[in-house]
Motif scaffolding. Structure first.
Motif, PDB file in Angstrom:
ATOM      1  N   ALA A  98      27.450  45.053  42.751  1.00  0.00           N
ATOM      2  CA  ALA A  98      27.953  43.834  42.130  1.00  0.00           C
ATOM      3  C   ALA A  98      29.229  43.374  42.831  1.00  0.00           C
ATOM      4  CB  ALA A  98      28.220  44.062  40.645  1.00  0.00           C
ATOM      5  N   ILE A  99      29.498  42.070  42.719  1.00  0.00           N
ATOM      6  CA  ILE A  99      30.684  41.465  43.317  1.00  0.00           C
ATOM      7  C   ILE A  99      31.544  40.843  42.212  1.00  0.00           C
ATOM      8  CG2 ILE A  99      31.556  39.665  44.864  1.00  0.00           C
ATOM      9  CD1 ILE A  99      30.225  41.907  46.375  1.00  0.00           C
ATOM     10  N   LYS A 100      32.848  41.114  42.284  1.00  0.00           N
ATOM     11  CA  LYS A 100      33.793  40.524  41.342  1.00  0.00           C
ATOM     12  C   LYS A 100      34.703  39.536  42.079  1.00  0.00           C
ATOM     13  CE  LYS A 100      37.620  41.701  38.242  1.00  0.00           C
ATOM     14  NZ  LYS A 100      38.490  42.788  37.757  1.00  0.00           N
ATOM     15  N   THR A 101      34.922  38.392  41.450  1.00  0.00           N
ATOM     16  CA  THR A 101      35.766  37.340  42.008  1.00  0.00           C
ATOM     17  C   THR A 101      36.889  37.030  41.019  1.00  0.00           C
ATOM     18  OG1 THR A 101      34.408  35.586  41.059  1.00  0.00           O
ATOM     19  CG2 THR A 101      33.786  36.380  43.235  1.00  0.00           C
ATOM     20  N   HIS A 102      37.692  36.017  41.335  1.00  0.00           N
ATOM     21  CA  HIS A 102      38.871  35.715  40.516  1.00  0.00           C
ATOM     22  C   HIS A 102      39.019  34.217  40.252  1.00  0.00           C
ATOM     23  CE1 HIS A 102      39.760  39.674  42.195  1.00  0.00           C
ATOM     24  NE2 HIS A 102      40.640  39.847  41.226  1.00  0.00           N
ATOM     25  N   LEU A 103      39.626  33.914  39.112  1.00  0.00           N
ATOM     26  CA  LEU A 103      39.985  32.550  38.718  1.00  0.00           C
ATOM     27  C   LEU A 103      41.377  32.552  38.088  1.00  0.00           C
ATOM     28  CD1 LEU A 103      36.902  31.068  36.799  1.00  0.00           C
ATOM     29  CD2 LEU A 103      37.828  30.265  38.975  1.00  0.00           C
ATOM     30  N   ASN A 104      42.088  31.444  38.238  1.00  0.00           N
ATOM     31  CA  ASN A 104      43.319  31.217  37.456  1.00  0.00           C
ATOM     32  C   ASN A 104      44.271  32.412  37.477  1.00  0.00           C
ATOM     33  OD1 ASN A 104      42.128  28.737  36.328  1.00  0.00           O
ATOM     34  ND2 ASN A 104      40.884  30.099  35.079  1.00  0.00           N
ATOM     35  N   ALA A 105      44.436  33.023  38.635  1.00  0.00           N
ATOM     36  CA  ALA A 105      45.162  34.293  38.625  1.00  0.00           C
ATOM     37  C   ALA A 105      45.951  34.521  39.906  1.00  0.00           C
ATOM     38  CB  ALA A 105      44.197  35.452  38.419  1.00  0.00           C
ATOM     39  N   TYR A 106      47.073  35.207  39.752  1.00  0.00           N
ATOM     40  CA  TYR A 106      47.801  35.782  40.883  1.00  0.00           C
ATOM     41  C   TYR A 106      47.393  37.241  40.987  1.00  0.00           C
ATOM     42  CZ  TYR A 106      51.545  37.974  43.539  1.00  0.00           C
ATOM     43  OH  TYR A 106      52.244  38.711  44.450  1.00  0.00           O
ATOM     44  N   HIS A 107      46.907  37.628  42.164  1.00  0.00           N
ATOM     45  CA  HIS A 107      46.427  38.994  42.376  1.00  0.00           C
ATOM     46  C   HIS A 107      47.504  39.769  43.102  1.00  0.00           C
ATOM     47  CE1 HIS A 107      43.638  42.092  44.215  1.00  0.00           C
ATOM     48  NE2 HIS A 107      43.359  42.164  42.924  1.00  0.00           N
ATOM     49  N   ARG A 108      48.078  40.710  42.398  1.00  0.00           N
ATOM     50  CA  ARG A 108      49.275  41.376  42.905  1.00  0.00           C
ATOM     51  C   ARG A 108      49.012  42.235  44.139  1.00  0.00           C
ATOM     52  NH1 ARG A 108      53.626  44.425  38.908  1.00  0.00           N
ATOM     53  NH2 ARG A 108      55.394  44.345  40.346  1.00  0.00           N
ATOM     54  N   ALA A 109      47.865  42.900  44.162  1.00  0.00           N
ATOM     55  CA  ALA A 109      47.581  43.812  45.273  1.00  0.00           C
ATOM     56  C   ALA A 109      47.431  43.089  46.603  1.00  0.00           C
ATOM     57  CB  ALA A 109      46.317  44.614  44.972  1.00  0.00           C
ATOM     58  N   THR A 110      47.020  41.808  46.551  1.00  0.00           N
ATOM     59  CA  THR A 110      46.823  41.056  47.791  1.00  0.00           C
ATOM     60  C   THR A 110      47.829  39.917  47.957  1.00  0.00           C
ATOM     61  OG1 THR A 110      45.231  39.579  46.702  1.00  0.00           O
ATOM     62  CG2 THR A 110      44.346  41.525  47.816  1.00  0.00           C
ATOM     63  N   CYS A 115      23.120  38.733  43.783  1.00  0.00           N
ATOM     64  CA  CYS A 115      23.593  40.001  43.200  1.00  0.00           C
ATOM     65  C   CYS A 115      24.288  39.735  41.870  1.00  0.00           C
ATOM     66  CB  CYS A 115      24.563  40.688  44.157  1.00  0.00           C
ATOM     67  SG  CYS A 115      26.102  39.777  44.417  1.00  0.00           S
ATOM     68  N   PRO A 116      24.485  40.771  41.047  1.00  0.00           N
ATOM     69  CA  PRO A 116      25.270  40.591  39.826  1.00  0.00           C
ATOM     70  C   PRO A 116      26.696  40.145  40.178  1.00  0.00           C
ATOM     71  CG  PRO A 116      24.065  42.651  39.755  1.00  0.00           C
ATOM     72  CD  PRO A 116      23.926  42.131  41.154  1.00  0.00           C
ATOM     73  N   LEU A 117      27.191  39.155  39.433  1.00  0.00           N
ATOM     74  CA  LEU A 117      28.519  38.610  39.667  1.00  0.00           C
ATOM     75  C   LEU A 117      29.389  38.800  38.433  1.00  0.00           C
ATOM     76  CD1 LEU A 117      27.563  35.218  41.378  1.00  0.00           C
ATOM     77  CD2 LEU A 117      28.179  37.382  42.484  1.00  0.00           C
ATOM     78  N   LEU A 118      30.648  39.148  38.668  1.00  0.00           N
ATOM     79  CA  LEU A 118      31.650  39.324  37.623  1.00  0.00           C
ATOM     80  C   LEU A 118      32.860  38.474  37.994  1.00  0.00           C
ATOM     81  CD1 LEU A 118      31.443  43.227  37.566  1.00  0.00           C
ATOM     82  CD2 LEU A 118      30.148  41.642  36.118  1.00  0.00           C
ATOM     83  N   VAL A 119      33.645  38.074  36.996  1.00  0.00           N
ATOM     84  CA  VAL A 119      34.803  37.238  37.296  1.00  0.00           C
ATOM     85  C   VAL A 119      36.020  37.690  36.505  1.00  0.00           C
ATOM     86  CG1 VAL A 119      34.200  35.486  35.550  1.00  0.00           C
ATOM     87  CG2 VAL A 119      35.654  34.864  37.503  1.00  0.00           C
ATOM     88  N   MET A 120      37.133  37.840  37.209  1.00  0.00           N
ATOM     89  CA  MET A 120      38.431  37.956  36.539  1.00  0.00           C
ATOM     90  C   MET A 120      38.799  36.528  36.159  1.00  0.00           C
ATOM     91  SD  MET A 120      41.846  37.661  36.423  1.00  0.00           S
ATOM     92  CE  MET A 120      43.186  38.535  35.658  1.00  0.00           C
ATOM     93  N   ALA A 121      38.768  36.216  34.853  1.00  0.00           N
ATOM     94  CA  ALA A 121      38.755  34.831  34.402  1.00  0.00           C
ATOM     95  C   ALA A 121      40.124  34.164  34.340  1.00  0.00           C
ATOM     96  CB  ALA A 121      38.083  34.744  33.038  1.00  0.00           C
TER      97      ALA A 121
END
Length: 225
Positions: free
Chosen positions: A40-52, A74-80
């Motif tokens: 599965a793949i996870k993506t991001h929205l509306n967010a500051y990603h600290r690690a990157t 593929c299955p998709l997930l999102v950090m909303a």
């Protein structure tokens, strides 16, 4: 309430599927992860990603990439999001694109998100309490993300104490627990995490790097292990 997908079943039956969180919205990174054996793949929205040190935009801004990603099948997930999260209509649109689950820190979990068809994956933070853990576990159909490391621990090696903390979370609940790679997880670490009952590793930039080559190498090593 939520679809019992093949991906969710793999989380509950001990298959230990590998989830990859993209360091940036780049289709070649996603393809490399899948070619290496990620489920599965996870993506991001509306967010500051600290690690990157990267900021991800709104649904409308990121939608063209999501539409391209959906073609991979593929299955998709999102950090909303964080303070800002998708609207109900945007959550419906994400589901229509093939997203199966959404993730926010427990403090950002707004009620309308739980009305969507995306399975909730609330995240514990480094400041979360046992009460927060039980509050998440009580959400019907949920998955828990154990994002419990403080920023000073990012990119460091997993210790016995860390493993014990992760096991305590798994033992305290009866829902799947996924583990983000805040630490510099190795293939040997992945084997030990599976042994204590972690449902899946969530591999981000700290482990995968930010190129297709580094992605393939890191993911294939952990999938093989």
């Amino acid at each position: 309430m939520y679809a019992t997908t093949q991906f969710y079943t793999s989380l509950t039956n001990g298959d230990f599927p590998v989830i990859v969180s993209l360091a940036r919205h780049d289709i070649d990174l996603a393809k490399a992860a899948l070619d290496a054996g990620a489920t599965a793949i996870k993506t991001h929205l509306n967010a500051y990603h600290r690690a990157t040190d990267r900021t991800f935009g709104t649904f409308e801004q990121e939608r063209p990439f999501f539409e391209e990603l959906a073609k991979l099948g593929c299955p998709l997930l999102v950090m909303a999001g964080q303070e800002v999260v998708p609207s109900e209509a945007e959550m419906d649109a994400l589901h229509d694109l093939g997203f199966q689950g959404f993730n926010v820190y427990v403090d950002h979990l707004q009620p309308h998100l739980l009305k969507s068809k995306l399975r909730p994956m609330p995240a514990l933070a480094s400041t979360s309490t046992p009460e927060d853990l039980q509050r998440i576990a009580a959400i019907p159909g949920c998955i828990i993300e154990a994002s419990i490391m403080t920023f000073d621990r990012y990119r460091t090696a997993m210790t016995e104490d860390d493993l014990a903390r992760y096991k305590a979370i798994v033992d305290a609940v009866d829902v799947p627990v996924i583990l983000p790679s805040q630490l510099a997880l190795t293939p040997a670490d992945a084997r030990r995490l599976r042994e204590i009952g972690i449902a899946a590793p969530l591999l981000g930039a700290i482990v995968t790097g930010d190129t297709a080559e580094s992605m393939f190498k890191a993911v294939s090593g952990i999938v093989t292990a």
